[in-house]
Design a protein around this motif. Structure first.
Motif, PDB file in Angstrom:
ATOM      1  N   ARG A   1      17.125 -61.731  79.932  1.00 20.30           N
ATOM      2  CA  ARG A   1      16.124 -62.651  81.431  1.00 20.30           C
ATOM      3  C   ARG A   1      15.972 -63.719  81.076  1.00 20.30           C
ATOM      4  O   ARG A   1      15.348 -64.379  79.794  1.00 20.30           O
ATOM      5  CB  ARG A   1      15.115 -61.109  80.894  1.00 20.30           C
ATOM      6  CG  ARG A   1      15.631 -60.096  80.963  1.00 20.30           C
ATOM      7  CD  ARG A   1      14.519 -59.295  80.212  1.00 20.30           C
ATOM      8  NE  ARG A   1      13.537 -59.565  79.258  1.00 20.30           N
ATOM      9  CZ  ARG A   1      13.006 -58.736  78.485  1.00 20.30           C
ATOM     10  NH1 ARG A   1      12.160 -56.999  79.422  1.00 20.30           N
ATOM     11  NH2 ARG A   1      13.117 -58.618  77.722  1.00 20.30           N
TER      12      ARG A   1
ATOM     13  N   SER B   1      11.230 -46.098  67.738  1.00 20.44           N
ATOM     14  CA  SER B   1      11.222 -47.220  68.930  1.00 20.44           C
ATOM     15  C   SER B   1      10.421 -48.181  67.990  1.00 20.44           C
ATOM     16  O   SER B   1       9.621 -47.675  67.166  1.00 20.44           O
ATOM     17  CB  SER B   1      10.450 -46.870  70.882  1.00 20.44           C
ATOM     18  OG  SER B   1       8.820 -46.793  70.188  1.00 20.44           O
TER      19      SER B   1
ATOM     20  N   ASP C   1       5.147 -49.446  78.760  1.00 19.79           N
ATOM     21  CA  ASP C   1       7.226 -49.823  78.826  1.00 19.79           C
ATOM     22  C   ASP C   1       7.714 -51.397  79.791  1.00 19.79           C
ATOM     23  O   ASP C   1       8.722 -51.855  78.579  1.00 19.79           O
ATOM     24  CB  ASP C   1       7.601 -49.078  80.107  1.00 19.79           C
ATOM     25  CG  ASP C   1       7.306 -47.232  80.433  1.00 19.79           C
ATOM     26  OD1 ASP C   1       7.043 -47.035  79.027  1.00 19.79           O
ATOM     27  OD2 ASP C   1       6.923 -46.994  81.558  1.00 19.79           O
ATOM     28  N   ASP C   2       6.877 -52.321  79.118  1.00 16.30           N
ATOM     29  CA  ASP C   2       7.092 -53.645  79.508  1.00 16.30           C
ATOM     30  C   ASP C   2       7.308 -53.533  78.274  1.00 16.30           C
ATOM     31  O   ASP C   2       7.526 -54.797  77.751  1.00 16.30           O
ATOM     32  CB  ASP C   2       6.024 -53.934  80.603  1.00 16.30           C
ATOM     33  CG  ASP C   2       5.944 -55.724  80.613  1.00 16.30           C
ATOM     34  OD1 ASP C   2       7.720 -56.246  80.749  1.00 16.30           O
ATOM     35  OD2 ASP C   2       5.441 -56.699  80.637  1.00 16.30           O
TER      36      ASP C   2
ATOM     37  N   LEU D   1       7.619 -52.875  75.398  1.00 22.52           N
ATOM     38  CA  LEU D   1       8.780 -51.887  74.525  1.00 22.52           C
ATOM     39  C   LEU D   1      10.134 -52.989  75.017  1.00 22.52           C
ATOM     40  O   LEU D   1      11.322 -52.585  74.522  1.00 22.52           O
ATOM     41  CB  LEU D   1       9.466 -51.170  74.762  1.00 22.52           C
ATOM     42  CG  LEU D   1       8.145 -49.746  73.824  1.00 22.52           C
ATOM     43  CD1 LEU D   1       8.034 -48.548  74.186  1.00 22.52           C
ATOM     44  CD2 LEU D   1       8.077 -50.194  72.445  1.00 22.52           C
ATOM     45  N   ALA D   2      10.142 -52.767  76.049  1.00 26.55           N
ATOM     46  CA  ALA D   2      11.025 -53.640  77.083  1.00 26.55           C
ATOM     47  C   ALA D   2      11.388 -55.378  76.457  1.00 26.55           C
ATOM     48  O   ALA D   2      12.393 -55.856  76.482  1.00 26.55           O
ATOM     49  CB  ALA D   2      11.593 -53.670  78.104  1.00 26.55           C
ATOM     50  N   ARG D   3      10.094 -55.983  76.254  1.00 26.24           N
ATOM     51  CA  ARG D   3       9.924 -57.273  75.516  1.00 26.24           C
ATOM     52  C   ARG D   3      10.108 -56.962  74.282  1.00 26.24           C
ATOM     53  O   ARG D   3      10.322 -58.726  73.483  1.00 26.24           O
ATOM     54  CB  ARG D   3       8.889 -58.028  76.281  1.00 26.24           C
ATOM     55  CG  ARG D   3       9.103 -57.845  77.970  1.00 26.24           C
ATOM     56  CD  ARG D   3       7.637 -58.579  78.610  1.00 26.24           C
ATOM     57  NE  ARG D   3       7.446 -59.506  78.079  1.00 26.24           N
ATOM     58  CZ  ARG D   3       6.763 -60.350  78.663  1.00 26.24           C
ATOM     59  NH1 ARG D   3       5.737 -59.979  79.189  1.00 26.24           N
ATOM     60  NH2 ARG D   3       5.847 -61.302  78.103  1.00 26.24           N
TER      61      ARG D   3
ATOM     62  N   LYS E   1      17.498 -59.714  75.399  1.00 26.21           N
ATOM     63  CA  LYS E   1      18.179 -59.263  76.367  1.00 26.21           C
ATOM     64  C   LYS E   1      18.223 -60.089  77.858  1.00 26.21           C
ATOM     65  O   LYS E   1      19.297 -59.605  78.478  1.00 26.21           O
ATOM     66  CB  LYS E   1      16.609 -58.101  77.181  1.00 26.21           C
ATOM     67  CG  LYS E   1      16.790 -56.908  76.420  1.00 26.21           C
ATOM     68  CD  LYS E   1      16.084 -56.497  77.045  1.00 26.21           C
ATOM     69  CE  LYS E   1      15.022 -55.144  76.193  1.00 26.21           C
ATOM     70  NZ  LYS E   1      15.180 -53.634  77.350  1.00 26.21           N
TER      71      LYS E   1
ATOM     72  N   ASP F   1      11.327 -56.917  70.712  1.00 24.80           N
ATOM     73  CA  ASP F   1      13.146 -56.732  69.693  1.00 24.80           C
ATOM     74  C   ASP F   1      13.239 -56.151  68.726  1.00 24.80           C
ATOM     75  O   ASP F   1      12.069 -56.036  67.412  1.00 24.80           O
ATOM     76  CB  ASP F   1      14.272 -58.056  69.381  1.00 24.80           C
ATOM     77  CG  ASP F   1      15.404 -57.993  68.725  1.00 24.80           C
ATOM     78  OD1 ASP F   1      15.376 -56.234  68.719  1.00 24.80           O
ATOM     79  OD2 ASP F   1      15.947 -58.620  68.302  1.00 24.80           O
TER      80      ASP F   1
ATOM     81  N   LYS G   1      20.587 -49.999  71.684  1.00 26.51           N
ATOM     82  CA  LYS G   1      19.351 -48.565  72.307  1.00 26.51           C
ATOM     83  C   LYS G   1      18.200 -48.731  71.697  1.00 26.51           C
ATOM     84  O   LYS G   1      16.776 -47.986  72.043  1.00 26.51           O
ATOM     85  CB  LYS G   1      19.872 -47.843  72.177  1.00 26.51           C
ATOM     86  CG  LYS G   1      21.187 -47.181  71.357  1.00 26.51           C
ATOM     87  CD  LYS G   1      21.657 -45.900  71.187  1.00 26.51           C
ATOM     88  CE  LYS G   1      23.661 -45.267  71.357  1.00 26.51           C
ATOM     89  NZ  LYS G   1      23.792 -43.958  71.318  1.00 26.51           N
ATOM     90  N   GLN G   2      17.708 -49.951  71.115  1.00 24.74           N
ATOM     91  CA  GLN G   2      16.453 -49.873  70.686  1.00 24.74           C
ATOM     92  C   GLN G   2      16.068 -49.047  69.913  1.00 24.74           C
ATOM     93  O   GLN G   2      14.291 -48.297  70.175  1.00 24.74           O
ATOM     94  CB  GLN G   2      15.198 -50.742  71.687  1.00 24.74           C
ATOM     95  CG  GLN G   2      15.722 -51.946  72.239  1.00 24.74           C
ATOM     96  CD  GLN G   2      15.465 -53.402  71.517  1.00 24.74           C
ATOM     97  OE1 GLN G   2      14.596 -53.089  71.015  1.00 24.74           O
ATOM     98  NE2 GLN G   2      16.164 -53.716  70.428  1.00 24.74           N
TER      99      GLN G   2
END
Length: 691
Positions: free
Chosen positions: A221, A69, A11-12, A14-16, A219, A18, A56-57
């Protein structure tokens, strides 16, 4: 079994990641509103129905229904099993993939848990630091910082949009603040917020008494910081080091803010510093970004061209700005597929975007951008610089340089148009130019083959290398050996590591492969240089030229960074190394020396980390991988000898160049002024005395 990959890590990851970057590296995408479109890679189609949605990646094809994804795309497109796809995504972020269960030993499980805990602690660490710096900017002690920012004309709105803060004077303010939040000092060091002094063991804040600019990912961050002094202290700008989440060769300051200000970006400006980006934003120009202390890399440009079709490089109009523009030209050529544009804007000498936009305003600055030189115009201008195209020899060099650059442009309309323009300017037939391009491509491929073969040989286990060197052992002939009848193994036996690198293709310059400058006669060298040259020159090799002086200097500093303390304060001596000051190695040596002096680094690994992900990184890694065959106790003397030789050459060549320029002017029939004639005679006497 290797063990399962934790869902939290996936999860982390995919969140990081692009998805636009991952897909864009394999599919040609074009921006269309908030999405990107292209031809679907999973079925045949003539009109694009494949969409990538960054918000929405997610990607989706309206033709065949493929969707998912970034992770699923890698699995489908590259045909990778799930674990390998995760590994590939993680490697982009320099992350190690953790495993649960499997056959891990208790020690491996504890080590994995320790890394996961450190990563979890670091997830919110940088944002907490950014909040700390922003809060400090509002306190009484930050009055000088607020006055500095207000003096630069920044409004509170712009400072808020860019998250600007202040690192207070003192050694441990941030350290104590984060420690109270439960963040260990080790994690603070890992993420570049603290410095650990090896000799004293002391740990203290990296950023002190500086205006702070958070560097954000796509994103928003915070992943790193840049700090600027308010006075004349050095270094003026200080960046975070490479960390688990920050790789300066990939990131651009201001890119997130530009995307937030305008979701329909069509053009991006690349400027030099943080204040240039922020000052332009203050005047309504919200499409500027800056590299983070490095030259613009191919990775930077790929990211930008996934957002916009046009990139404008903005440089100072001085000599350094022209050299930087030439490097940018060589980088951007590789990514100039049809539909993309690149322009080059040179500002008046003594001005930067910050000062210029304040003096002339948004509209006038915008007109400068619109009128910036196009890529083709700048390419031919640079190829012709300093050359009289009416002379056959100079015209030949112009054509050679222009062809070298055109050969880097991907096949397409732009490349064809550049060749047509070269045909017009040179008078050569198109068929001949095409043939020269084919010859150049073949030479480059042969050169790369030699390099690959050499690298494979160096990667062999030591016992296999020794077997190859034993009498009677079979040898595989290299693509191009240093001497007729000799193999690469022979070369390793007889030549120094640097010279083997030269003949294997390391340090290639422009189009003609390795072209190092010969050493001067031993009588012109210091004792240290003469000894090294005699060690490095085999008696039976008369066809080769020796390794360039710049390579020797870089090789020494990569292995012995602390020797930078023995170099002169200014870097003008590099001009005497026998290569143009805008050559890749000369620029790299300049960058290495400046970095080592600014950071006072003593570890080769730290030096390499600073260039990780940049165009120069592989060059330094190659040098670091080569053993330095000079005894440790004489390396300092070797460096001093090389520098003294460069200084001596600089003193000789500078008047000589001036003399030749005046002489050439006279030969062209141009009348010399009285002062020029007097100077010509003085130079003639000076050079005669030196010889």
């Amino acid at each position: 079994m290797a063990g399962l990959i934790p869902q939290g890590f996936i999860d982390d990851l995919l969140a990081r990641t692009d998805v636009v970057e991952v897909v864009g590296e394999r599919v040609q995408l074009k921006k269309a509103g908030k999405s990107y479109v292209g031809l679907c890679p999973f079925h045949q189609e003539n009109s694009p129905s494949f969409n990538v949605i960054p918000d929405k990646q997610f990607y989706h094809c309206f033709g065949c229904g493929a969707s998912g994804s970034a992770l699923k795309f890698l699995m489908e497109f590259d045909r990778l099993p799930f674990p390998e796809a995760v590994e590939q995504l993680a490697s982009r972020l320099a992350l190690e993939v953790p495993r649960e269960g499997g056959n891990q030993s208790p020690h491996e499980r504890r080590e994995r848990q320790r890394r996961e805990q450190a990563r979890e602690e670091g997830v919110n660490l940088l944002e907490a630091a950014a909040d700390f710096y922003r809060q400090r900017l509002t306190e009484p002690a930050a009055q000088p910082a607020r006055e500095y920012l207000e003096g630069r004309g920044l409004s509170r709105e712009v400072m808020r949009d860019f998250g600007i803060g202040f690192a207070p004077e003192g050694w441990e303010h941030l350290k104590h603040h984060l420690s109270k939040l439960g963040v260990s000092e080790d994690v603070q060091i890992e993420y570049g917020l603290l410095i650990h002094h090896e000799e004293s063991g002391r740990r203290y804040d990296r950023f002190r008494d500086r205006v702070m600019f958070p560097i954000r990912d796509w994103k928003g961050r915070t992943i790193a910081f840049g700090g600027r002094v308010m006075g004349d202290a050095k270094p003026k700008y200080l960046n975070s080091p490479e960390t688990p989440v920050f790789h300066k060769g990939r990131e651009l300051y201001g890119l997130y803010e530009a995307r937030e200000a305008n979701r329909k970006l069509e053009r991006m400006l690349i400027v030099e510093g943080y204040m240039d980006v922020v000052a332009l934003a203050q005047y309504g120009i919200r499409n500027a970004c800056a590299t983070l202390g490095t030259a613009t890399s191919e990775e930077h440009l790929k990211r930008l061209y996934r957002l916009v079709d046009e990139v404008v490089f903005c440089f100072d109009g001085d000599k350094a700005g022209r050299q930087a523009a030439r490097r940018a030209l060589e980088t951007v050529l590789e990514v100039m597929i049809d539909g993309r544009q690149a322009r080059f804007l040179f500002l008046p000498e003594g001005e930067d975007p910050d000062s210029l936009v304040r003096s002339e305003g948004q509209e006038a600055f915008g007109k400068r951008v619109t009128c910036a030189s196009g890529l083709s115009e700048f390419l031919f201008e640079q190829a012709a610089e300093g050359r009289d195209l009416k002379r056959m020899e100079q015209l030949e060099r112009f054509v050679t340089q222009a062809l070298e650059w055109i050969s880097r442009v991907p096949e397409g309309v732009l490349r064809s148009l550049l060749l047509k323009e070269l045909e017009r300017r040179s008078g050569l037939e198109r068929e001949r130019l095409d043939a020269m391009l084919v010859e150049r491509a073949a030479a480059r491929e042969a050169q790369q083959a030699r390099l690959r073969q050499h690298q494979q040989l160096r990667q062999q286990p030591q016992h296999l290398q020794q077997q190859q060197r034993q009498p009677g052992a079979p040898r595989s002939a290299p693509a191009a050996s240093p001497q007729d009848g000799a193999t690469l193994s022979d070369a390793q036996d007889e030549w120094s590591s640097l010279e083997a690198m030269a003949d294997a293709g390391f340090g290639d310059s422009e189009s003609d492969g390795w072209q190092p400058d010969d050493w001067q006669s031993h009588g012109e060298m210091s004792a240290g240089q003469g000894a090294q040259a005699s060690r490095a020159t085999p008696a039976r090799s008369q066809k080769r030229t020796s390794v360039s002086m710049l390579t020797r200097l870089l090789h020494l500093l990569v292995h012995e960074p602390q020797l930078v303390a023995e170099l002169p304060d200014a870097n003008e001596w590099i001009e005497g190394a026998g290569e143009p000051v805008d050559s890749e190695d000369a620029q790299l040596l300049n960058d290495v020396v400046r970095l080592l002096k600014a950071g006072q680094y003593r570890s080769p690994q730290v030096l390499l980390a600073h260039f990780l992900g940049t165009a120069q990184g592989p060059r330094l890694e190659q040098l670091a991988a080569r053993e330095l065959l000079i005894p440790r106790d004489v390396r300092s003397e070797e460096l001093k000898g090389l520098v003294e030789h460069c200084q001596h050459q600089q003193a000789r060549t500078t008047p000589e160049a001036e003399y030749q320029a005046l002489l050439a002017k006279e030969k062209r029939g141009e009348k010399l002024s009285a002062e020029e004639k007097q100077r010509l005679m003085a130079l003639l006497m000076e050079l005669a005395t030196r010889r």
